[in-house]
Design a protein around this motif. Structure first.
Motif, PDB file in Angstrom:
ATOM      1  N   TRP A   1      47.000  32.606  41.788  1.00 51.66           N
ATOM      2  CA  TRP A   1      47.891  33.724  42.083  1.00 51.66           C
ATOM      3  C   TRP A   1      49.207  33.184  42.647  1.00 51.66           C
ATOM      4  CZ3 TRP A   1      42.654  34.237  42.668  1.00 51.66           C
ATOM      5  CH2 TRP A   1      42.061  35.340  42.063  1.00 51.66           C
ATOM      6  N   ILE A   2      50.289  33.617  42.045  1.00 54.43           N
ATOM      7  CA  ILE A   2      51.631  33.249  42.516  1.00 54.43           C
ATOM      8  C   ILE A   2      52.339  34.533  42.904  1.00 54.43           C
ATOM      9  CG2 ILE A   2      53.782  32.044  41.935  1.00 54.43           C
ATOM     10  CD1 ILE A   2      51.504  30.130  41.613  1.00 54.43           C
ATOM     11  N   ASP A   3      52.735  34.586  44.158  1.00 50.76           N
ATOM     12  CA  ASP A   3      53.370  35.809  44.644  1.00 50.76           C
ATOM     13  C   ASP A   3      54.862  35.797  44.312  1.00 50.76           C
ATOM     14  OD1 ASP A   3      53.463  38.270  45.851  1.00 50.76           O
ATOM     15  OD2 ASP A   3      52.333  37.645  47.620  1.00 50.76           O
ATOM     16  N   GLU A   4      55.469  36.938  44.560  1.00 51.92           N
ATOM     17  CA  GLU A   4      56.872  37.160  44.210  1.00 51.92           C
ATOM     18  C   GLU A   4      57.804  36.108  44.834  1.00 51.92           C
ATOM     19  OE1 GLU A   4      59.734  40.831  45.155  1.00 51.92           O
ATOM     20  OE2 GLU A   4      57.660  41.370  44.828  1.00 51.92           O
ATOM     21  N   GLY A   5      58.681  35.558  44.052  1.00 51.40           N
ATOM     22  CA  GLY A   5      59.709  34.651  44.559  1.00 51.40           C
ATOM     23  C   GLY A   5      59.227  33.235  44.837  1.00 51.40           C
ATOM     24  N   ALA A   6      57.967  32.958  44.586  1.00 54.09           N
ATOM     25  CA  ALA A   6      57.463  31.587  44.825  1.00 54.09           C
ATOM     26  C   ALA A   6      57.935  30.671  43.700  1.00 54.09           C
ATOM     27  CB  ALA A   6      55.946  31.601  44.884  1.00 54.09           C
TER      28      ALA A   6
ATOM     29  N   CYS B   1      34.555  39.383  48.454  1.00 53.94           N
ATOM     30  CA  CYS B   1      34.838  40.720  48.970  1.00 53.94           C
ATOM     31  C   CYS B   1      35.766  41.438  47.994  1.00 53.94           C
ATOM     32  CB  CYS B   1      35.452  40.631  50.363  1.00 53.94           C
ATOM     33  SG  CYS B   1      36.919  39.620  50.447  1.00 53.94           S
ATOM     34  N   SER B   2      36.109  42.669  48.350  1.00 49.14           N
ATOM     35  CA  SER B   2      36.876  43.478  47.384  1.00 49.14           C
ATOM     36  C   SER B   2      38.374  43.181  47.422  1.00 49.14           C
ATOM     37  CB  SER B   2      36.623  44.957  47.659  1.00 49.14           C
ATOM     38  OG  SER B   2      37.186  45.293  48.911  1.00 49.14           O
ATOM     39  N   VAL B   3      38.833  42.387  48.386  1.00 49.38           N
ATOM     40  CA  VAL B   3      40.266  42.069  48.479  1.00 49.38           C
ATOM     41  C   VAL B   3      40.670  41.194  47.299  1.00 49.38           C
ATOM     42  CG1 VAL B   3      42.017  40.894  49.879  1.00 49.38           C
ATOM     43  CG2 VAL B   3      40.197  42.168  50.994  1.00 49.38           C
ATOM     44  N   ARG B   4      41.811  41.513  46.727  1.00 43.35           N
ATOM     45  CA  ARG B   4      42.354  40.668  45.663  1.00 43.35           C
ATOM     46  C   ARG B   4      43.718  40.148  46.112  1.00 43.35           C
ATOM     47  NH1 ARG B   4      38.453  39.781  44.736  1.00 43.35           N
ATOM     48  NH2 ARG B   4      36.948  40.436  43.211  1.00 43.35           N
ATOM     49  N   PRO B   5      44.019  38.889  45.848  1.00 41.96           N
ATOM     50  CA  PRO B   5      45.320  38.372  46.275  1.00 41.96           C
ATOM     51  C   PRO B   5      46.462  39.108  45.571  1.00 41.96           C
ATOM     52  CG  PRO B   5      43.844  36.596  45.627  1.00 41.96           C
ATOM     53  CD  PRO B   5      43.203  37.864  45.185  1.00 41.96           C
ATOM     54  N   PRO B   6      47.587  39.277  46.258  1.00 43.56           N
ATOM     55  CA  PRO B   6      48.724  39.932  45.604  1.00 43.56           C
ATOM     56  C   PRO B   6      49.439  38.957  44.666  1.00 43.56           C
ATOM     57  CG  PRO B   6      49.303  39.290  47.824  1.00 43.56           C
ATOM     58  CD  PRO B   6      47.889  38.867  47.627  1.00 43.56           C
ATOM     59  N   GLY B   7      50.404  39.471  43.947  1.00 45.26           N
ATOM     60  CA  GLY B   7      51.181  38.619  43.048  1.00 45.26           C
ATOM     61  C   GLY B   7      50.583  38.573  41.667  1.00 45.26           C
ATOM     62  N   GLN B   8      51.089  37.640  40.891  1.00 45.15           N
ATOM     63  CA  GLN B   8      50.676  37.556  39.488  1.00 45.15           C
ATOM     64  C   GLN B   8      49.630  36.461  39.323  1.00 45.15           C
ATOM     65  OE1 GLN B   8      54.016  36.770  36.941  1.00 45.15           O
ATOM     66  NE2 GLN B   8      52.809  37.051  35.091  1.00 45.15           N
ATOM     67  N   GLU B   9      48.598  36.788  38.594  1.00 47.17           N
ATOM     68  CA  GLU B   9      47.567  35.771  38.310  1.00 47.17           C
ATOM     69  C   GLU B   9      48.013  35.038  37.047  1.00 47.17           C
ATOM     70  OE1 GLU B   9      43.620  37.333  37.968  1.00 47.17           O
ATOM     71  OE2 GLU B   9      42.695  35.351  38.116  1.00 47.17           O
ATOM     72  N   ILE B  10      48.711  33.928  37.233  1.00 48.28           N
ATOM     73  CA  ILE B  10      49.324  33.266  36.074  1.00 48.28           C
ATOM     74  C   ILE B  10      48.285  32.575  35.190  1.00 48.28           C
ATOM     75  CG2 ILE B  10      51.648  32.954  37.048  1.00 48.28           C
ATOM     76  CD1 ILE B  10      50.621  29.974  37.525  1.00 48.28           C
ATOM     77  N   LYS B  11      47.238  32.083  35.828  1.00 48.93           N
ATOM     78  CA  LYS B  11      46.083  31.566  35.093  1.00 48.93           C
ATOM     79  C   LYS B  11      44.875  32.096  35.837  1.00 48.93           C
ATOM     80  CE  LYS B  11      47.804  27.188  33.322  1.00 48.93           C
ATOM     81  NZ  LYS B  11      47.790  25.752  33.532  1.00 48.93           N
ATOM     82  N   ARG B  12      43.724  31.993  35.235  1.00 45.15           N
ATOM     83  CA  ARG B  12      42.531  32.528  35.896  1.00 45.15           C
ATOM     84  C   ARG B  12      42.335  31.837  37.255  1.00 45.15           C
ATOM     85  NH1 ARG B  12      37.972  35.435  34.731  1.00 45.15           N
ATOM     86  NH2 ARG B  12      36.094  34.648  35.739  1.00 45.15           N
ATOM     87  N   GLY B  13      42.419  32.637  38.324  1.00 45.77           N
ATOM     88  CA  GLY B  13      42.179  32.115  39.675  1.00 45.77           C
ATOM     89  C   GLY B  13      43.399  31.535  40.361  1.00 45.77           C
TER      90      GLY B  13
END
Lengths: 126, 368
Positions: free
Chosen positions: B218-223, B204-216
């Motif tokens: 996602w690490i969100d803020e403060g993790a 779907c068109s939703v993308r996870p928030p946060g930074q995509e540190i490697k392909r696929g």
């Protein structure tokens, strides 16, 4: 075969262990635990199961689990204990697995080679 | 011409009023739509879609006692939140208010389903079909998303039962709007897992928030992720979560905000919902965990874990827990961190008497 109590926690586990103790003390204890009634199991219960298995193995025996309820199966999997026990769908299967391990007695009088093709057969063939 | 939207939280679909909803209530303390999936609740996403479609006003109706109205719902522009006891009466009232304010059409949606349809296209379809209400459907059947024509429905005189009838009749009317795009109904906690998996797969068109540190990944803020932790893509680690050493997060797993996955645990094809602490050396596989509850999706069973060292709620709920439980969790019972470290150290230390004896350099018997 013994049935594991519905609430397999510290207090119930102690009662269960007291009942199981005579079986564990026997020579080569081969015990099947029916877990179909288990609705709650905590880490004390799991620890008790592991201790029992340790005791059984010291005496060259084993403990096998049968008929796991969904709750007990989920908890055993969560705590990585399912891989330590042999698990069977039914108590009968678990009991049969113990019998399958014992080798049938072979009469000592039989020769080591195939009785259908002995030295006499070789002579007659030549 | 004005356009409004009414989003309802806490009302179950007809289809979900079954054992599935009982399981959901056993596992979760609030409606599925209020739980964060990849950093945002489905209710939040539904509201966001209306806000993005330039709807003039969005009204959020929360069934009394169904969930805590979180500040982020209030944070949207032009969104007003109301706690109600009778949903249909509240919808009727809202439609009357809209009519009074000159809003001619309104979307009525349940937050129990996320859909990616073009809302303006739905609105134009409704206007052209010249009916009082248009219900949307997809390949699985009717959805709880309507467009209501306030003037045709004569909302200023309507009663709650009229409003309920109007929405019910829209299902049987000839012109329903068919949604071809992505739709996810939330009827069971496994739908949260499926939704997370769909997002991570890019369905779907939703993308996870946060930074995509490697392909696929996602690490969100403060993790915080320990350098010895292993994360296999695709996966999502939520805000302020803590992933400890020697853990493995794999196969489309999502760890939501304020969670902790402790030493040596494997999380595989699972969703760890917000504020959950997963103990050490566990296998969370094909499951949804929330607080001290675990839904095993493979076995379709909800397990309540009473041992806080294994699974427990994090955050405020844990701070108010009895001191006995907190002490127990710190010490652990079966696999405590201290026990494991002691075991690891003892394995490394040479055992007295077990060292191999040095080979004596005796003459070779063959060579003499």
């Amino acid at each position: 075969m013994m049935e594991v109590p519905e609430n397999f926690d510290h207090s119930e586990g102690r009662t269960f262990l007291a009942e199981l103790q005579p079986l564990l003390q026997s020579d080569r204890p081969r015990i099947v635990l029916d877990c179909s009634q288990v609705q709650h199991m905590d880490s004390a219960g799991i620890e008790m199961l592991l201790n029992c298995m340790g005791e059984a193995m010291k005496r060259d025996g084993d403990i096998k689990l049968a008929n796991l309820s969904p709750v007990s199966a989920a908890i055993l999997e969560l705590m990585r204990v399912d891989r330590l026990f042999e698990v069977f769908n039914t108590v009968e299967e678990a009991t049969r697995s113990f019998q399958a391990v014992t080798l049938p007695d072979v009469p000592q009088s039989l020769p080591w080679y195939s009785p259908g093709f002995g030295p006499d057969d070789l002579k007659s063939a030549s | 011409m004005g356009l409004g939207a009414i989003v309802v939280i806490g009302v179950e679909d007809e289809a979900s009023c079954s054992t599935a909803s009982q399981e959901a209530s056993a596992l979760l303390s609030q409606p599925l739509a209020c739980f964060d999936v990849l950093g945002r609740s489905v209710a939040g996403r539904v509201i966001e879609r209306f806000v993005r479609a330039d709807v003039d006003v969005v009204s959020l109706l929360v069934l009394d006692g169904s969930c805590i109205v979180k500040p982020r719902f209030v944070g949207f522009k032009n969104v007003d939140v109301q706690i109600v006891s009778d949903v249909y009466a509240a919808i009727c009232e809202k439609l009357k208010d809209y009519s009074r304010d000159g809003i001619e059409h309104a979307f009525v949606a349940s937050a129990n389903a996320y859909q990616e349809t073009d809302l303006l296209d739905l609105f134009y379809f409704h206007r052209e079909s010249r009916q009082a209400a248009t219900r949307s459907v997809d390949c699985q059947g009717p959805l709880n998303l309507w467009v209501v024509d306030c003037s045709k429905a004569d909302c200023s005189k309507a009663r709650p039962s009229d409003c309920q009838n109007l929405l019910a009749q829209a299902q049987t009317s000839s012109a329903s709007y068919f949604i071809r795009e992505y739709v996810k109904r939330l009827m069971h906690p496994r739908d949260l897992r499926q939704f997370a998996s769909d997002v991570l797969r890019g369905c779907c068109s939703v993308r996870p928030p946060g930074q995509e540190i490697k392909r696929g990944i996602w690490i969100d803020e403060g993790a915080e992720v320990h350098r010895r932790a292993r994360i296999v893509a695709p996966a999502y680690i939520g805000r302020a979560s803590n992933i400890m050493e020697d853990t493995l997060i794999t196969r489309f797993s999502n760890i939501e905000k304020d969670c902790c996955v402790d030493y040596g645990t494997v999380v595989e094809n699972s969703s760890i919902l917000q504020n959950t602490h997963i103990g050490i050396c566990l296998d969370v596989c094909h499951a949804v965990a929330s607080g001290n509850m675990l839904l095993s999706l493979g076995r379709n069973v909800v397990v309540e874990i009473s041992d806080p060292s294994i699974l427990r709620a994090n955050g405020a709920a844990w701070k108010s827990a009895p001191a006995k439980d907190r002490k127990r969790a710190n010490n652990g019972t079966l696999f405590s961190r201290r026990k494991l470290k002691q075991q690891a150290v003892s394995e490394l230390q040479p055992v007295a008497g077990s060292a191999p004896e040095p080979c004596g350099l005796e003459p070779n018997p063959i060579q003499g």
